[in-house]
Design a protein around this motif. Structure first.
Motif, PDB file in Angstrom:
ATOM      1  N   TRP A   1      21.149  20.666  12.378  1.00 39.64           N
ATOM      2  CA  TRP A   1      19.707  20.837  12.187  1.00 39.64           C
ATOM      3  C   TRP A   1      18.959  19.792  12.997  1.00 39.64           C
ATOM      4  CZ3 TRP A   1      19.311  25.098   9.173  1.00 39.64           C
ATOM      5  CH2 TRP A   1      20.472  25.455   8.485  1.00 39.64           C
ATOM      6  N   ASP A   2      17.920  20.209  13.668  1.00 46.98           N
ATOM      7  CA  ASP A   2      17.192  19.262  14.534  1.00 46.98           C
ATOM      8  C   ASP A   2      15.769  18.989  14.070  1.00 46.98           C
ATOM      9  OD1 ASP A   2      16.145  21.743  15.176  1.00 46.98           O
ATOM     10  OD2 ASP A   2      16.067  21.373  17.334  1.00 46.98           O
ATOM     11  N   GLY A   3      15.266  19.737  13.090  1.00 47.19           N
ATOM     12  CA  GLY A   3      13.919  19.481  12.584  1.00 47.19           C
ATOM     13  C   GLY A   3      12.808  19.742  13.580  1.00 47.19           C
ATOM     14  N   GLN A   4      13.038  20.636  14.544  1.00 52.08           N
ATOM     15  CA  GLN A   4      11.999  20.925  15.534  1.00 52.08           C
ATOM     16  C   GLN A   4      10.883  21.748  14.903  1.00 52.08           C
ATOM     17  OE1 GLN A   4      12.968  23.667  18.708  1.00 52.08           O
ATOM     18  NE2 GLN A   4      11.593  22.632  20.128  1.00 52.08           N
ATOM     19  N   SER A   5       9.692  21.188  14.869  1.00 50.90           N
ATOM     20  CA  SER A   5       8.531  21.890  14.339  1.00 50.90           C
ATOM     21  C   SER A   5       7.440  21.920  15.397  1.00 50.90           C
ATOM     22  CB  SER A   5       8.032  21.209  13.061  1.00 50.90           C
ATOM     23  OG  SER A   5       9.029  21.280  12.053  1.00 50.90           O
ATOM     24  N   LEU A   6       6.661  22.986  15.394  1.00 52.91           N
ATOM     25  CA  LEU A   6       5.710  23.232  16.480  1.00 52.91           C
ATOM     26  C   LEU A   6       4.359  23.660  15.918  1.00 52.91           C
ATOM     27  CD1 LEU A   6       8.123  25.513  18.552  1.00 52.91           C
ATOM     28  CD2 LEU A   6       7.691  23.092  18.999  1.00 52.91           C
ATOM     29  N   ILE A   7       3.302  23.291  16.634  1.00 56.55           N
ATOM     30  CA  ILE A   7       1.972  23.829  16.367  1.00 56.55           C
ATOM     31  C   ILE A   7       1.413  24.332  17.696  1.00 56.55           C
ATOM     32  CG2 ILE A   7      -0.354  23.397  15.519  1.00 56.55           C
ATOM     33  CD1 ILE A   7       0.762  21.110  13.843  1.00 56.55           C
ATOM     34  N   TYR A   8       1.159  25.623  17.765  1.00 58.35           N
ATOM     35  CA  TYR A   8       0.591  26.251  18.953  1.00 58.35           C
ATOM     36  C   TYR A   8      -0.780  26.835  18.623  1.00 58.35           C
ATOM     37  CZ  TYR A   8       4.506  26.174  22.292  1.00 58.35           C
ATOM     38  OH  TYR A   8       5.465  25.792  23.195  1.00 58.35           O
ATOM     39  N   GLU A   9      -1.613  26.922  19.633  1.00 55.53           N
ATOM     40  CA  GLU A   9      -2.899  27.610  19.517  1.00 55.53           C
ATOM     41  C   GLU A   9      -3.070  28.526  20.714  1.00 55.53           C
ATOM     42  OE1 GLU A   9      -6.629  25.410  18.508  1.00 55.53           O
ATOM     43  OE2 GLU A   9      -7.299  26.245  20.435  1.00 55.53           O
ATOM     44  N   LYS A  10      -3.035  29.804  20.467  1.00 55.50           N
ATOM     45  CA  LYS A  10      -3.186  30.828  21.515  1.00 55.50           C
ATOM     46  C   LYS A  10      -2.340  30.508  22.752  1.00 55.50           C
ATOM     47  CE  LYS A  10      -6.567  33.760  23.816  1.00 55.50           C
ATOM     48  NZ  LYS A  10      -5.995  33.682  25.166  1.00 55.50           N
ATOM     49  N   GLY A  11      -1.077  30.256  22.511  1.00 55.77           N
ATOM     50  CA  GLY A  11      -0.132  30.036  23.596  1.00 55.77           C
ATOM     51  C   GLY A  11      -0.050  28.626  24.118  1.00 55.77           C
ATOM     52  N   GLU A  12      -0.886  27.715  23.599  1.00 56.29           N
ATOM     53  CA  GLU A  12      -0.907  26.337  24.082  1.00 56.29           C
ATOM     54  C   GLU A  12      -0.311  25.405  23.028  1.00 56.29           C
ATOM     55  OE1 GLU A  12      -4.924  25.384  25.078  1.00 56.29           O
ATOM     56  OE2 GLU A  12      -5.167  27.143  26.367  1.00 56.29           O
ATOM     57  N   LEU A  13       0.635  24.581  23.437  1.00 57.57           N
ATOM     58  CA  LEU A  13       1.279  23.644  22.525  1.00 57.57           C
ATOM     59  C   LEU A  13       0.325  22.510  22.171  1.00 57.57           C
ATOM     60  CD1 LEU A  13       3.875  22.670  21.069  1.00 57.57           C
ATOM     61  CD2 LEU A  13       4.428  21.410  23.179  1.00 57.57           C
ATOM     62  N   LEU A  14       0.078  22.326  20.877  1.00 52.80           N
ATOM     63  CA  LEU A  14      -0.769  21.230  20.413  1.00 52.80           C
ATOM     64  C   LEU A  14       0.049  20.058  19.887  1.00 52.80           C
ATOM     65  CD1 LEU A  14      -3.670  23.067  18.519  1.00 52.80           C
ATOM     66  CD2 LEU A  14      -3.520  22.446  20.936  1.00 52.80           C
ATOM     67  N   ALA A  15       1.177  20.345  19.255  1.00 51.77           N
ATOM     68  CA  ALA A  15       1.984  19.260  18.689  1.00 51.77           C
ATOM     69  C   ALA A  15       3.427  19.732  18.521  1.00 51.77           C
ATOM     70  CB  ALA A  15       1.422  18.810  17.350  1.00 51.77           C
ATOM     71  N   GLU A  16       4.356  18.793  18.652  1.00 52.29           N
ATOM     72  CA  GLU A  16       5.777  19.066  18.445  1.00 52.29           C
ATOM     73  C   GLU A  16       6.408  17.853  17.784  1.00 52.29           C
ATOM     74  OE1 GLU A  16       9.833  20.336  20.926  1.00 52.29           O
ATOM     75  OE2 GLU A  16       7.963  19.897  22.005  1.00 52.29           O
ATOM     76  N   SER A  17       7.293  18.107  16.836  1.00 53.12           N
ATOM     77  CA  SER A  17       7.927  17.015  16.112  1.00 53.12           C
ATOM     78  C   SER A  17       9.050  16.386  16.931  1.00 53.12           C
ATOM     79  CB  SER A  17       8.503  17.529  14.788  1.00 53.12           C
ATOM     80  OG  SER A  17       9.585  18.420  15.051  1.00 53.12           O
TER      81      SER A  17
END
Length: 694
Positions: free
Chosen positions: A247-263
């Motif tokens: 498990w790597d704990g990769q979490s993402l927040i995108y907005e309309k195809g654009e990456l805003l945050a990554e863990s």
């Protein structure tokens, strides 16, 4: 008003969070403790929503332990503990847990706020392939026989068709799905978006294998882009069983195809990521893309099935809350070098291809262009050069003319000559002063009698004479006049009606803003795309030249190539870097001036989070007063005084999604509208002296 202006929620942003707790398998009490700590941290940072991983109360890797009553009861006790803690937390919390309903066990996402369960969403698609055996323990959502359940004596909505809306921030409407749900061809979140969900939340565990990280990015980016939504993707981290998986704990927040945050991946500790989602942007995108509504209509049955759960949150709107989201100071110019080079390559090739087609369709092989030694005509000439190369025609088919007038500086005249020589076009020079004097004499203008009256007529006579020469030269040589005026000038009306920076046979720069033209010229200089490496210095010199119409005589005429011109365009209409920022968010999204100013302040003030294109450009800063002053100039010129010039612009290619001002394309507006509503909104913005502490 002061604190509200400096608060992101006042401008329809929402701070969202994704938490990645360190857990223990089959230890709900420990997992609840970690969950509450992270929820408290999210609340302290002003988040309105925080999401946790799939089955986070129990751990995902419990296997047949899910059929043990002791574990299931402990998860329910843990849910009660979280409910009690949530009473003092002004945010929505989404957790994952196993839940028994009518003798069936569901893998669920539970939405919580203010001490109550808002709703429970079961997982729709249970993977039962490869390393996954979820159908052994769980029942899929479509087997549920009820749409509400009893939890702790309360009736709670249950089902996949739930939307959760913050009543005092109605653009924040979120939907929940679980892991595999987004990996199928038609995810449940697609229908939720059509039903109005702006934020899509996925509670995932998602074990890691080689290559999966990149695929998650593609999956989440595409779903957020297609749904015109924000997408929060959670993932399990340290503590899940590694009996057969990692498990790597990769979490993402995108907005309309654009990456805003990554863990951070493979972290040993509990942690959390934040992003400020622009809800108004998402709403505007859907409103403008009318096919979004058409799709909703075609799936009317699925859309109508959704139930909306509304609830209030104590959002911190009365407190200064600066925008943590990075706002690029140059929205038309990517800050990242690789993306910027890609952008320049694409824009340049669009311009080249468009002009090739125009020449091919008309059967014309020559172009006529005025070269001033400034930015716009330089880039247009560079486009023409590549067009001739692609058509396998000699560059001498470019009939380039520099036409010095009363205020032409030694510097720009030399640059025009050097540029034409470097490009290898047919270069000629026409002194327009005799014809201008004749025109002024015909008009009875005082200048023709020796009086130095440098009024607007004096300026426009020069611009008009240059244009008259170019069109007659095109007639004479069977060519077409290439326009040089750019998008920024059209937006501000900084062009003389019917002359060269406004009128032509074809304008390759029509939808390219001034800030992007600067980087296009620099890109050509660095890549040797048109001009040989040893001759690129002229392009650098042009980039370093102050932008001026050079129509009024001044120091530059008599004091050599280093003299400052008598006219400075940016002193008159504001700095292009700021006006292009205003243009992008006004034209592309239709934001109110107060929001544009808030975003500009976030990008341009001393401690701004905005980014510069990395290796070039001055490091200007603007306080709120400067932002308001220049935005006022922009609003008055854009909405009140300039539309009549845009209503009759020549043909030219649209190059980017930042929009164009062609009346045949992105922008149709009356020529006699008022700017009152925009200026009134701007007037409500506080002064810098009332701003937040640095």
């Amino acid at each position: 008003m002061t604190s509200r202006f400096f608060n992101l929620y006042s401008h329809h942003f929402a701070r969202v969070a994704v938490a990645i707790p360190r857990i223990r398998v089959a230890d709900p009490a420990y997992n609840v403790e970690q969950t509450i700590k992270l929820a408290q941290q999210a609340a302290s940072e002003g988040a309105a929503l925080v999401a946790f991983p799939e089955l986070g109360l129990s751990a995902y890797t419990c296997d047949d332990l899910f059929h043990q009553r002791a574990l299931l009861d402990a998860c329910l006790e843990g849910l009660q503990t979280i409910l009690a803690a949530s009473r003092s937390l002004p945010l929505a919390i989404v957790i994952g847990m196993p839940l028994r309903v009518n003798h069936m066990l569901f893998n669920c996402a539970v939405a919580i706020a203010g001490g109550r369960v808002l709703g429970v969403v079961p997982k729709s698609y249970l993977p039962n392939y490869g390393e996954f055996y979820e159908s052994r323990q769980f029942t899929p959502a479509d087997c549920a026989s009820v749409d509400q359940i009893d939890l702790f004596g309360e009736t709670v909505p249950f089902g996949v068709n739930l939307l959760f809306e913050v009543a005092n921030l109605p653009l924040l409407r979120f939907h929940l799905e679980i892991c595999e749900d987004v990996w199928v061809p038609v995810p449940p979140s697609s229908f939720a978006a059509l039903a109005g969900a702006t934020v899509l939340v996925n509670l995932s565990a998602s074990n890691v294998v080689v290559g999966k990280s990149g695929y998650r990015h593609q999956l989440v980016a595409q779903q957020s882009a297609r749904c015109m939504a924000a997408y929060l993707y959670t993932s399990a981290g340290r503590g899940e069983s590694t009996t057969d998986m990692a498990w790597d704990g990769q979490s993402l927040i995108y907005e309309k195809g654009e990456l805003l945050a990554e863990s951070e991946r493979f972290s040993d500790e509990s942690h959390i990521i934040f992003a400020d989602v622009d809800l108004e942007r998402l709403s505007t995108e859907r409103m403008k893309a009318t096919t979004f509504a058409q799709s909703a209509r075609r799936h009317a049955a699925e859309v109508a099935a959704f139930r909306v759960v509304r609830f209030d949150l104590a959002l911190p709107v009365e407190h200064t809350m600066p925008l943590a989201r990075g706002i690029e100071r140059f929205p038309y110019v990517p800050a990242d070098r690789a993306r910027r080079d890609e952008r320049c390559t694409e824009v340049y090739n669009i311009q080249v291809q468009a002009l090739i087609q125009r020449l091919a369709s008309s059967g014309i092989q020559k172009v006529v262009i005025g070269v001033s030694g400034g930015l716009d005509s330089t880039h247009a000439l560079l486009v023409c050069a590549k067009v001739m190369d692609r058509l396998k025609l000699p560059r001498t088919n470019i009939l380039a003319y520099t036409m010095p007038g009363f205020a032409t500086s030694e510097r720009t005249l030399k640059q025009a000559r050097d540029l034409m020589a470097a490009v290898g076009c047919s270069a000629q020079e026409i002194d327009i002063r005799p014809s201008c004097i004749q025109m002024l004499k015909d008009l009875g203008h005082p200048y023709s009698e020796g009086t130095p009256d440098y009024d607007i007529t004096f300026e426009n006579v020069q611009a008009g004479e240059r244009t008259n020469h170019l069109f007659r030269l095109a007639n004479f040589h069977n060519g077409i006049v290439i326009g040089t005026g750019d998008l920024s000038e059209l937006a501000l009306g900084w062009c003389t009606y019917g002359v060269g920076d406004h009128m032509s046979h074809y304008n390759v720069n029509a939808s390219v803003p001034k800030t992007l033209i600067s980087y296009l010229v620099r890109w050509v200089a660095e890549t040797g795309t048109v001009v040989a490496e040893g001759q690129s210095q002229v392009l650098i010199d042009i980039l370093d030249t102050e932008i001026s119409p050079e129509l009024v005589p001044g120091g530059a005429v008599s004091h050599g190539t280093d003299a400052k011109p008598a006219q400075s365009t940016q002193e008159r209409i504001g700095p292009y870097e700021l006006q292009d920022f205003n243009l992008f968010y006004t034209l592309r999204y239709g934001f109110k001036p107060s929001k544009v100013a808030f975003m500009a302040y976030s990008a341009w003030h001393d401690n701004a989070a905005g980014r510069w294109p990395d290796e070039t450009g001055t490091r200007n800063q603007y306080d709120l007063d400067a932002i308001k002053r220049n935005l006022s100039i922009f609003l008055f010129r854009f909405f009140k005084t300039s539309q009549f010039k845009r209503s009759c612009v020549p043909n030219g290619p649209k190059v980017g999604n930042g929009g164009s001002l062609s009346p045949r394309g992105d922008w149709r507006a009356p020529s006699d509208s008022e700017a009152t509503v925009w200026l009134d909104d701007l007037a409500n913005i506080p002064d810098s002296s009332k701003g937040p502490p640095p």
